[in-house]
Each structure stands twice: as C-alpha cells, then as structure tokens.
Design a protein around this motif. Structure first.
Motif, PDB file in Angstrom:
ATOM      1  N   GLY A  17       6.823   1.956  15.827  1.00  0.00           N
ATOM      2  CA  GLY A  17       6.391   3.198  15.195  1.00  0.00           C
ATOM      3  C   GLY A  17       4.907   3.150  14.870  1.00  0.00           C
ATOM      4  O   GLY A  17       4.163   4.079  15.178  1.00  0.00           O
ATOM      5  N   LYS A  18       4.475   2.053  14.288  1.00  0.00           N
ATOM      6  CA  LYS A  18       3.060   1.914  13.936  1.00  0.00           C
ATOM      7  C   LYS A  18       2.184   2.009  15.189  1.00  0.00           C
ATOM      8  O   LYS A  18       1.175   2.702  15.202  1.00  0.00           O
ATOM      9  CB  LYS A  18       2.801   0.573  13.234  1.00  0.00           C
ATOM     10  CG  LYS A  18       1.313   0.327  13.060  1.00  0.00           C
ATOM     11  CD  LYS A  18       0.889  -1.072  12.723  1.00  0.00           C
ATOM     12  CE  LYS A  18      -0.498  -1.289  13.313  1.00  0.00           C
ATOM     13  NZ  LYS A  18      -1.433  -1.990  12.449  1.00  0.00           N
ATOM     14  N   ILE A  19       2.569   1.310  16.232  1.00  0.00           N
ATOM     15  CA  ILE A  19       1.735   1.273  17.448  1.00  0.00           C
ATOM     16  C   ILE A  19       1.755   2.633  18.158  1.00  0.00           C
ATOM     17  O   ILE A  19       0.723   3.112  18.618  1.00  0.00           O
ATOM     18  CB  ILE A  19       2.192   0.132  18.396  1.00  0.00           C
ATOM     19  CG1 ILE A  19       2.124  -1.227  17.657  1.00  0.00           C
ATOM     20  CG2 ILE A  19       1.346   0.087  19.663  1.00  0.00           C
ATOM     21  CD1 ILE A  19       0.738  -1.631  17.160  1.00  0.00           C
ATOM     22  N   VAL A  43       5.785   4.464   9.574  1.00  0.00           N
ATOM     23  CA  VAL A  43       4.396   4.731   9.949  1.00  0.00           C
ATOM     24  C   VAL A  43       3.619   4.958   8.666  1.00  0.00           C
ATOM     25  O   VAL A  43       3.987   5.807   7.848  1.00  0.00           O
ATOM     26  CB  VAL A  43       4.313   5.989  10.851  1.00  0.00           C
ATOM     27  CG1 VAL A  43       2.861   6.333  11.155  1.00  0.00           C
ATOM     28  CG2 VAL A  43       5.109   5.779  12.142  1.00  0.00           C
ATOM     29  N   ILE A  44       2.561   4.171   8.491  1.00  0.00           N
ATOM     30  CA  ILE A  44       1.763   4.293   7.268  1.00  0.00           C
ATOM     31  C   ILE A  44       0.407   4.903   7.617  1.00  0.00           C
ATOM     32  O   ILE A  44      -0.307   4.394   8.483  1.00  0.00           O
ATOM     33  CB  ILE A  44       1.616   2.921   6.581  1.00  0.00           C
ATOM     34  CG1 ILE A  44       3.009   2.471   6.119  1.00  0.00           C
ATOM     35  CG2 ILE A  44       0.643   2.993   5.404  1.00  0.00           C
ATOM     36  CD1 ILE A  44       3.103   1.093   5.569  1.00  0.00           C
ATOM     37  N   VAL A  45       0.098   6.002   6.966  1.00  0.00           N
ATOM     38  CA  VAL A  45      -1.197   6.655   7.183  1.00  0.00           C
ATOM     39  C   VAL A  45      -1.818   6.865   5.819  1.00  0.00           C
ATOM     40  O   VAL A  45      -1.352   7.688   5.027  1.00  0.00           O
ATOM     41  CB  VAL A  45      -1.034   8.011   7.911  1.00  0.00           C
ATOM     42  CG1 VAL A  45      -2.398   8.617   8.213  1.00  0.00           C
ATOM     43  CG2 VAL A  45      -0.221   7.866   9.183  1.00  0.00           C
ATOM     44  N   GLY A 297      15.873  -3.426   6.689  1.00  0.00           N
ATOM     45  CA  GLY A 297      15.985  -2.318   7.636  1.00  0.00           C
ATOM     46  C   GLY A 297      15.500  -0.984   7.081  1.00  0.00           C
ATOM     47  O   GLY A 297      15.785  -0.652   5.928  1.00  0.00           O
ATOM     48  N   THR A 298      14.791  -0.226   7.917  1.00  0.00           N
ATOM     49  CA  THR A 298      14.299   1.104   7.530  1.00  0.00           C
ATOM     50  C   THR A 298      15.456   2.099   7.462  1.00  0.00           C
ATOM     51  O   THR A 298      15.449   3.029   6.670  1.00  0.00           O
ATOM     52  CB  THR A 298      13.279   1.597   8.589  1.00  0.00           C
ATOM     53  OG1 THR A 298      12.316   0.568   8.808  1.00  0.00           O
ATOM     54  CG2 THR A 298      12.567   2.851   8.150  1.00  0.00           C
ATOM     55  N   THR A 299      16.470   1.901   8.309  1.00  0.00           N
ATOM     56  CA  THR A 299      17.577   2.857   8.368  1.00  0.00           C
ATOM     57  C   THR A 299      18.677   2.518   7.370  1.00  0.00           C
ATOM     58  O   THR A 299      19.167   3.376   6.645  1.00  0.00           O
ATOM     59  CB  THR A 299      18.146   2.901   9.807  1.00  0.00           C
ATOM     60  OG1 THR A 299      17.097   3.338  10.672  1.00  0.00           O
ATOM     61  CG2 THR A 299      19.313   3.855   9.929  1.00  0.00           C
ATOM     62  N   GLY A 414      -1.518  -5.999  10.145  1.00  0.00           N
ATOM     63  CA  GLY A 414      -1.125  -5.323   8.910  1.00  0.00           C
ATOM     64  C   GLY A 414      -0.466  -4.007   9.273  1.00  0.00           C
ATOM     65  O   GLY A 414      -0.553  -3.562  10.417  1.00  0.00           O
ATOM     66  N   PRO A 415       0.219  -3.372   8.300  1.00  0.00           N
ATOM     67  CA  PRO A 415       0.968  -2.148   8.614  1.00  0.00           C
ATOM     68  C   PRO A 415       0.104  -0.895   8.807  1.00  0.00           C
ATOM     69  O   PRO A 415       0.559   0.089   9.361  1.00  0.00           O
ATOM     70  CB  PRO A 415       1.886  -1.985   7.401  1.00  0.00           C
ATOM     71  CG  PRO A 415       1.234  -2.750   6.306  1.00  0.00           C
ATOM     72  CD  PRO A 415       0.436  -3.842   6.939  1.00  0.00           C
ATOM     73  N   GLU A 416      -1.132  -0.913   8.347  1.00  0.00           N
ATOM     74  CA  GLU A 416      -1.955   0.294   8.425  1.00  0.00           C
ATOM     75  C   GLU A 416      -2.515   0.475   9.837  1.00  0.00           C
ATOM     76  O   GLU A 416      -2.690  -0.482  10.571  1.00  0.00           O
ATOM     77  CB  GLU A 416      -3.143   0.161   7.453  1.00  0.00           C
ATOM     78  CG  GLU A 416      -2.754  -0.438   6.131  1.00  0.00           C
ATOM     79  CD  GLU A 416      -2.952   0.513   4.980  1.00  0.00           C
ATOM     80  OE1 GLU A 416      -3.753   1.433   5.130  1.00  0.00           O
ATOM     81  OE2 GLU A 416      -2.284   0.310   3.949  1.00  0.00           O
TER      82      GLU A 416
END
Ligand code: GDP
Ligand code: IMO
Ligand code: MG
Length: 429
Positions: A17-19, A43-45, A297-299, A414-416
């Motif tokens: 998702g991030k990529i 996804v981190i914005v 898990g995200t879900t 990193g997640p950002e």
C-alpha cells in the motif's frame, strides 16, 4: 514504462500500500486485480493514516483513476463504508471505477467462511472470515453474482433465488445456521446498487485504451506470492491469484502489455493465519520483529507471525512472477538487531534445498540454513539515498540482490512516503 505490476513477494503485508501510494504520483490508473476486503493496506500521508481494503491505494492522488478490476470480489457494504470513510478524510472517490464483471460477496459467503473455519478446528486456514473463499468458489462454479447483475432486477432476483436453494440447505442442514430469503437480500443489495451505479463500467476496454494511449497503469496486487491459490502454500492460501499472471486475467489486458513487475518484500518476513513458514521465530528476536515493526494485521488486528528474510522464497517469487525489480521495505526495523540472518537454503531429511521443495511436507518441516551478516545498529529512517545507508545495510541489500538475481531498485526505511530510497527504479521524469 506505461505499465507496472506491483505485488507482494512473500505472505502479504509487505508494505504494498505504501509503495503503490508513493509510485501513484507517476500513474494515470491504479487497478486492483484480485482479492477483496481480506486485504489491508496502510497508507500514511502526513498526519493522516488511511486503511484501505478494497479501494486501490492510488486513490489519494488526484491524477490517478482508481480501478477495481473484474478479478476482485466485493463486499458492497464494506466498499460503501470505505468510500465514505476515505471521503470524510478529504479524499474524493469520484474517479473510482468498478468493473461490471467483479463478483459480489454475499451474506451467506461470510457465514460459510466462518462456519467452514470452525468446522476445520485446529486445522483451520486462519482466513479473514470476510467470505472471500466462498465468493470465489461460487465464481468458479458459475453460481456467482456480478456487479452487472444488480442492474437487472429480475436477473438479480432469479440468480439469488437459485443460489439460495443450495446455500440455505448448507447453512441450515450442515451448519445449523439461519437461512436467507431472496427478498431480504434483494432489499439490501438493490439499495447498494443505486449508490454504486455511477462507478460501474466495463473496465477491460478502458484499460486497454489507456495503454494504447501510452497512459501509465499500475496493477496493484493484494496478498502475496505465497498466498497464491496455485503457487502458494496450498491449502493455506487465499482463493485468488496475487501473482503477476493474475493481473492480466483480473483486469482484461493481455500479458504482453506488462512492462515491469515489482515485487515488494519486507527485510524480514511475516505471515498471518496458518501454514508453513520455515524461518518463523518463537524467541525474543521474533517478539522484537512484532514490537519494532508493529506487526499486527490491518484487517483483523491479529498478531502476525514473524521470522528472518528467506532468500529461497524471494528467488521463487522472482521466478513465479518474472520480477524485474525488488523493493525491500522495513529495512529500518533491522536497525534493532546486532546481527542479521538470511535464510539461503533449507535442510530436510539430509537433503539441502536451494529452491522451494516440490513436496509441501518437506517445506513444512524444512530447517533454514542461515548466513549471518553484521547489523548497523543506527537509525536509518532519515536516509534518502543508497549511499547514505550504513555500509552494513548496503552490504545486506547487495547480498539480497545477489541471492534473488534481480536488482533492489527501491528501499523503504519508514512508513511515510518520503522515507523511501529510489535506487534505480524507473520513474516518469
Ligand atoms: P500491505 O498489505 O502490503 O499494504 O502492508 P500493510 O499495510 O498491511 O503492512 C505494512 C505496514 O508497515 C503498514 O503499517 C505500513 O505503514 C508499514 N510500513 C511500510 N513500509 C515501512 C517501512 O519501510 N518501515 C516501517 N517501519 N514501516 C513500514
Ligand atoms: P494484504 O493485501 C496477509 C491470509 C489470511 C489467511 C489466508 C486466507 O494486506 O497483504 P482469506 O480471508 O483470504 O481466505 O484468508 O490468507 N490473508 C492475508 N495475509 N495479508 C493479506 O492481505 C491477506 N489476505 C488474506 O490471513 O491466512
Ligand atoms: Mg496488509
């Protein structure tokens, strides 16, 4: 490079998702080709965190037309809730397009998923219980309902009635569960249909036209290579084809239209649910991956299983998907380890395997053979070029490239969005 398949090279949750979100700035279309709301993409914005399950991770970029392809299965209630949630965060879903051929997850699919898992007892697959398997089962057995069926009321009712004859029997007689009436389902689903009507389109011709016009199209995979119904650790897999071959089938383009295939792999491995996992750790290092990498898990919120990077699996992913590029994510998590292990082979009953054993029993009890490399023990989350990484981290990446036989052209630290190193990956400018 007008077209790219981006997929998970391990057991899911690699950071796809991030990529996808990051690369989306270059793309005109981002199309999901399989799976449903079993996926969970974070996804981190800036200070916003989006948790996407069905909507393609490109949605946040205004230049992107997000597409849900024919290969996906849709829980309409979840989809509508997700559209509302994303829009409440200030991101418009007006451009979203959903294939009229995508299949529907029906209420009985969710019930049957959970009931089947309960029946399996300790042999359960550990599904997300979102009805994914039963929905694909109906698709293949030609009993499924598609998005387009919602727009012919009589056909919809006819198909639901036909399905319920069998489903109600299974629910009541096999599992002792409540049944459904056609009217009940029609009432609920035809309301969803009205809401979703503006999004529905024949997406295959649209994506072909886009490619003809040299538009950039990203095909976004959910889950991962080892969860593929054919190429994964069957039966501990999902019921679709996350591998690269799933992209043309799940969107209606030909395989010759794909230019590059980017495999996303974590610098270690995680897995949710049951099934073989040779490098799985049950010690303090395993706990460290969970704590430092926030591996839940995200879900479903389940604690992920974790272990060292497995280069045998990476090589397999290169082969099965025809990967041209690798992206290594979560390299920053390895900063917590004084030495780093890479699994380079397996041993089983006196035999050494450098490729995934053909028989799954051998894979189940494979003992990993590790190579050890010195760690770097410093924060790397600020690094923005390969040269800025500590030499130990550079050596680690070089070794992964050598073992996989494809270049690591992106590295996430990193997640950002900005915590990413482009290391030769082809971008639009
Ligand atoms: P996906 O299903 O492949 O999209 O992955 P998930 O979103 O389920 O899980 C990946 C998690 O790791 C998310 O919480 C991301 O925000 C996070 N993440 C992605 N890349 C990195 C990275 O390079 N470093 C760290 N620390 N976290 C990352
Ligand atoms: P993303 O896209 C990790 C796993 C489940 C279970 C198996 C079958 O976020 O990487 P299913 O509900 O699909 O029938 O469950 O597959 N699984 C995932 N694991 N990431 C995912 O998606 C997954 N989607 C399904 O845990 O083991
Ligand atoms: Mg995920």
């Amino acid at each position: 490079m007008p077209s790219l398949v981006l997929l998970g090279a391990q057991w899911g949750d690699e950071g796809k998702g991030k990529i996808t979100d990051l690369l989306s700035r270059d793309y005109d279309y981002v199309a999901r080709y399989q799976g449903g709301n079993n996926a969970g993409h974070t996804v981190i914005v800036g200070d916003k965190k989006f948790q996407l399950h069905l909507i393609p991770s490109g949605v946040i970029h205004e230049n992107v037309t997000p597409v849900i392809g024919n290969g996906c299965v849709l829980d309409l209630k979840v989809l509508i809730e997700e559209i509302d949630r994303v829009e409440a965060e200030g991101v418009s879903c007006e451009r979203l397009i959903i294939s009229s051929n995508a299949h529907l997850i029906m209420p009985y699919h969710r019930d049957l998923d959970a009931a089947h898992e309960r029946r399996l007892g300790e042999n359960l697959i550990g599904t997300t219980r979102r009805g994914i398997g039963p929905a694909y089962q109906d698709k293949i057995s030609r009993m499924g309902l598609r998005m387009q069926d919602l727009f012919d009321r009589s056909i919809f009712k006819q198909k639901v009635s036909a399905a319920l004859i069998e489903k109600n029997d299974i629910l009541s007689k096999v599992y002792d569960l409540p049944t459904y009436t056609m009217e009940q389902i029609a009432e609920e689903y035809l309301v969803y249909a009205e809401r979703l009507k503006p999004y529905i389109k024949d997406t295959g011709p649209m994506l072909n036209d886009a490619l003809d016009a040299q538009d950039w199209v990203l095909f976004e995979g959910a889950q991962g290579t080892l969860l593929d119904i054919d190429h994964g650790t069957y039966p501990f897999v999902t019921s679709s084809s996350p591998t690269a071959g799933g992209a043309p089938v799940g969107t209606g383009i030909g395989p010759t239209r794909i230019d590059r295939v980017l495999g996303v792999a974590k610098a270690y491995i995680t897995r949710v649910g049951s099934g073989p996992f040779p490098t799985e750790l049950f010690d303090a290092d395993g706990d460290k991956f969970i704590d430092v990498g926030h591996e839940y898990g995200t879900t479903t919120g389940r604690r992920r299983r974790a272990g060292w990077y497995d280069a045998v699996i990476a090589k397999y992913a290169v082969q099965v998907n025809g990967l041209t590029d690798l992206c290594i994510t979560k390299l920053d998590v390895l900063s917590a380890f004084p030495t780093i292990k890479i699994c380079v082979a397996y041993e089983h009953l006196g035999q050494t395997y450098t490729t995934v054993p053909g028989h799954q029993s051998a894979f189940h009890s494979a003992i990993p053979v590790y190579e050890e490399m010195p760690g770097w023990n410093v924060d790397i989350t600020h690094c923005r070029s390969f040269e800025e990484l500590p030499v130990e981290a550079q050596n680690y990446i070089h070794r992964l490239e050598e073992l996989a036989g494809v270049p690591v052209t992106m590295i996430a630290v990193g997640p950002e969005r900005e915590q990413t190193i482009f290391n030769g990956f082809v971008t639009r400018d």
